[in-house]
Design an enzyme around this catalytic site. Structure first.
Site, short mmCIF file in Angstrom:
data_model
loop_
_atom_site.label_atom_id
_atom_site.label_comp_id
_atom_site.label_asym_id
_atom_site.label_seq_id
_atom_site.Cartn_x
_atom_site.Cartn_y
_atom_site.Cartn_z
N SER A 198 -9.69 1.81 2.51
CA SER A 198 -8.86 2.57 1.62
C SER A 198 -7.78 1.75 0.90
CB SER A 198 -8.18 3.70 2.40
OG SER A 198 -7.33 3.18 3.39
N SER A 216 -9.84 -0.35 6.74
CA SER A 216 -9.24 -0.28 5.40
C SER A 216 -8.56 -1.54 4.88
CB SER A 216 -8.25 0.87 5.35
OG SER A 216 -8.95 2.06 5.16
N LYS A 270 0.85 -1.20 0.00
CA LYS A 270 0.00 0.00 0.00
C LYS A 270 0.89 1.25 0.00
CE LYS A 270 -3.94 2.07 2.44
NZ LYS A 270 -4.81 2.00 3.63
N1 GLN Z 1 -13.24 4.45 5.98
C1 GLN Z 1 -12.56 4.82 7.19
C2 GLN Z 1 -12.11 6.26 7.12
O1 GLN Z 1 -12.28 6.85 6.09
C3 GLN Z 1 -11.41 3.90 7.47
C4 GLN Z 1 -10.20 4.19 6.67
C5 GLN Z 1 -9.01 3.39 7.09
O2 GLN Z 1 -9.10 2.37 7.76
N2 GLN Z 1 -7.84 3.91 6.73
O3 GLN Z 1 -11.61 6.79 8.06
#
Ligand code: GLN
Length: 484
Positions: free
Chosen positions: A159, A183, A84
């Site tokens: 994400s 994410s 990532k």
């Molecule tokens: N969807 C969540 C957010 O936007 C989690 C994102 C993540 O785990 N990085 O904060």
């Protein structure tokens, strides 16, 4: 190496669906690592998924040649891996999905990258993600959305959508993501692969670009539970450079057994029902019954502060983000203005041009929640709620060994469907964010389909009891999952 022909991606049957063991056997039986890596890049370069932001072709091929010469040793000798783009990689561009970091090449490796390299893994590139990991669909990436391999019109989740899509789409057998509020698990669920968020503190965050440090962990993706366990064996463990890192590691691969006769499952009622798609609910119940048939027992329980999780999560995450993102000032890394201006104008223009809309929204809301006069009302209150949520989990997990819920309330949605409505996107995290607030480990495993779209089942465990989480997931998968 044999001469490569045009139009000939690979001569190894099944290469793009192979797991770690399969690839190891391939190399042990004399196949070249270099050729495998070449085939992998051929596949990625022809792909429509947009799973990668940067490919590290030259470096990867050079490492492959060295392994071919000296033998592909180590737990991951010669295995390609996608990383990532929130994880720092020495000599390879690391953007975190943002324009503000375009062109930034870190001078050092994250701790997890050092570990992967020690075990012979080959980093093939940096995977696409929501900008600064803020999102649930990989649509906020400056580099364009990633597509779901099961349906190219749909999101892969986020994400870490690029990592999950790469693994599901045959572009990498394994990948790393980061999980602040879901994410890793959300894209694993939407793409039909396995993804684990470890206990807070188990994996070093050194070199992970911070979004909300008190919530996030780096976690593995793979096509099966065994490979996730192996990858966790490689990346987990104490690191003196991360003050929240702790030495509670065990041997995860060895902990896998086809046996759940001692496993007591808790099924929290708040995670089913309102807002949860009917197919998803049915599939996960079928999953729980499958485990029961295999000898596990289950009881319905309640985690009574669940309804406050989303509010507490978004206040804490945005507050931490507003402070973390202050370091992107246009002076130290990434984007530069064409002409130098005075400090004040440079500082604000860089941020105005470099950050996307969602990132700006969160910096503003986070700054507001931390400001004098509102700090107690929002941030401090959210911290108190967080403690109550953590206690809910601790007390539920005294009498049970794992909790099981749907990972996401619904299967993958269409690209563009929710991006105009931030609140609708935040709501999608309802079943994943409480786990980060509590700091406990949790895995998403494939559990049937809704039409042609995969569904994920979430298995949550006690702090540092990844062994039981992985074993339950392994037995479920080996027992045929939801398809029995
Ligand atoms: N969807 C969540 C957010 O936007 C989690 C994102 C993540 O785990 N990085 O904060």
């Amino acid at each position: 190496m044999r001469q490569r022909k045009r139009g000939d991606i690979s001569r190894v049957p099944g290469l793009f669906s192979m797991n770690i063991n399969g690839m190891r056997e391939l190399f042990n039986s004399g196949n070249s690592v270099e050729e495998t890596i070449h085939s992998t890049f051929d596949k990625i370069e022809r792909s429509k998924l947009n799973a990668f932001i940067t490919l590290s072709k030259e470096i990867a091929l050079e490492e492959a040649r060295i392994l071919d010469k000296n033998g592909a040793k180590g737990m991951l000798g010669g295995i390609p891996i996608g990383i990532k783009d929130s994880i720092s990689t020495k000599g390879i561009q690391t953007t975190c999905g943002s324009k503000i970091l375009e062109g930034y090449v870190p001078p050092y490796d994250a701790h997890v990258i050092e570990r992967l390299k020690l075990e012979g893994a080959i980093i093939i590139g940096k995977t696409n993600m929501d900008e600064f990991a803020m999102g649930t669909s990989t649509e906020t990436s400056y580099f364009g959305p990633t597509r779901n391999p099961w349906d190219l019109k749909r999101v892969p989740g986020g994400s870490s959508g690029g990592s999950a899509a790469a693994v599901a789409g045959g572009e990498a057998p394994i990948a790393l993501g980061s999980d602040t509020g879901g994410s890793v698990r959300c894209p694993a669920s939407f793409c039909g692969v396995v993804g684990l968020k470890p206990t807070y503190g188990l994996v070093s965050r050194y070199g992970l670009i911070a979004y909300a440090n008190s919530l996030e962990q780096i976690g593995p993706f793979a096509r099966n539970v065994k490979d996730v366990a192996l990858l966790l064996d490689v990346i987990a463990g104490y690191d003196s450079k991360d003050s929240t890192s702790i030495n509670e590691k065990c041997e995860y691969l060895k902990a896998l057994r086809y046996d759940v006769s001692d496993v007591k499952i808790g099924v929290p009622k708040e995670y089913f029902g309102e807002g949860i798609d009917e197919d998803v609910e049915k599939a996960v119940w079928k999953g729980i019954k499958t485990l029961e048939d295999m000898g596990a027992s289950y009881t319905e329980i309640s985690l009574k502060h669940t309804k406050y999780s989303l509010a507490a999560y978004y206040i804490i995450a945005m507050s931490e983000a507003s402070s973390n993102l202050a370091r992107f000032d246009g002076l130290r890394y990434g984007l530069r203005l064409e002409k130098d201006k005075d400090w004040h104008n440079t500082f604000s223009e860089i941020k105005a041009q470099g950050f996307g809309e969602e990132v700006k929204r969160r910096i503003l809301l986070g700054t507001y929640a931390l400001s004098a006069g509102y700090y107690g009302k929002y941030y401090l209150k959210a911290l108190k709620v967080r403690t109550l949520i953590k206690r809910d989990f601790e007390s539920a997990l005294k009498d049970t060994s794992v909790l099981i819920t749907p990972t996401m309330p619904f299967p993958a949605f269409k690209i563009g469907e929710k991006i105009g409505d931030p609140l609708a996107l935040y709501l999608a995290d309802v079943n994943t964010v409480p786990i980060n607030l509590a700091g406990v480990p949790s895995i998403s495993v494939p559990c049937g389909f809704s039409g042609k779209l995969p569904i994920g089942m979430q298995i949550i465990g006690r702090h540092f009891d990844e062994a039981t989480v992985l074993r339950t997931a392994y037995a479920f998968e080996q027992g045929g999952g939801c398809d029995t």
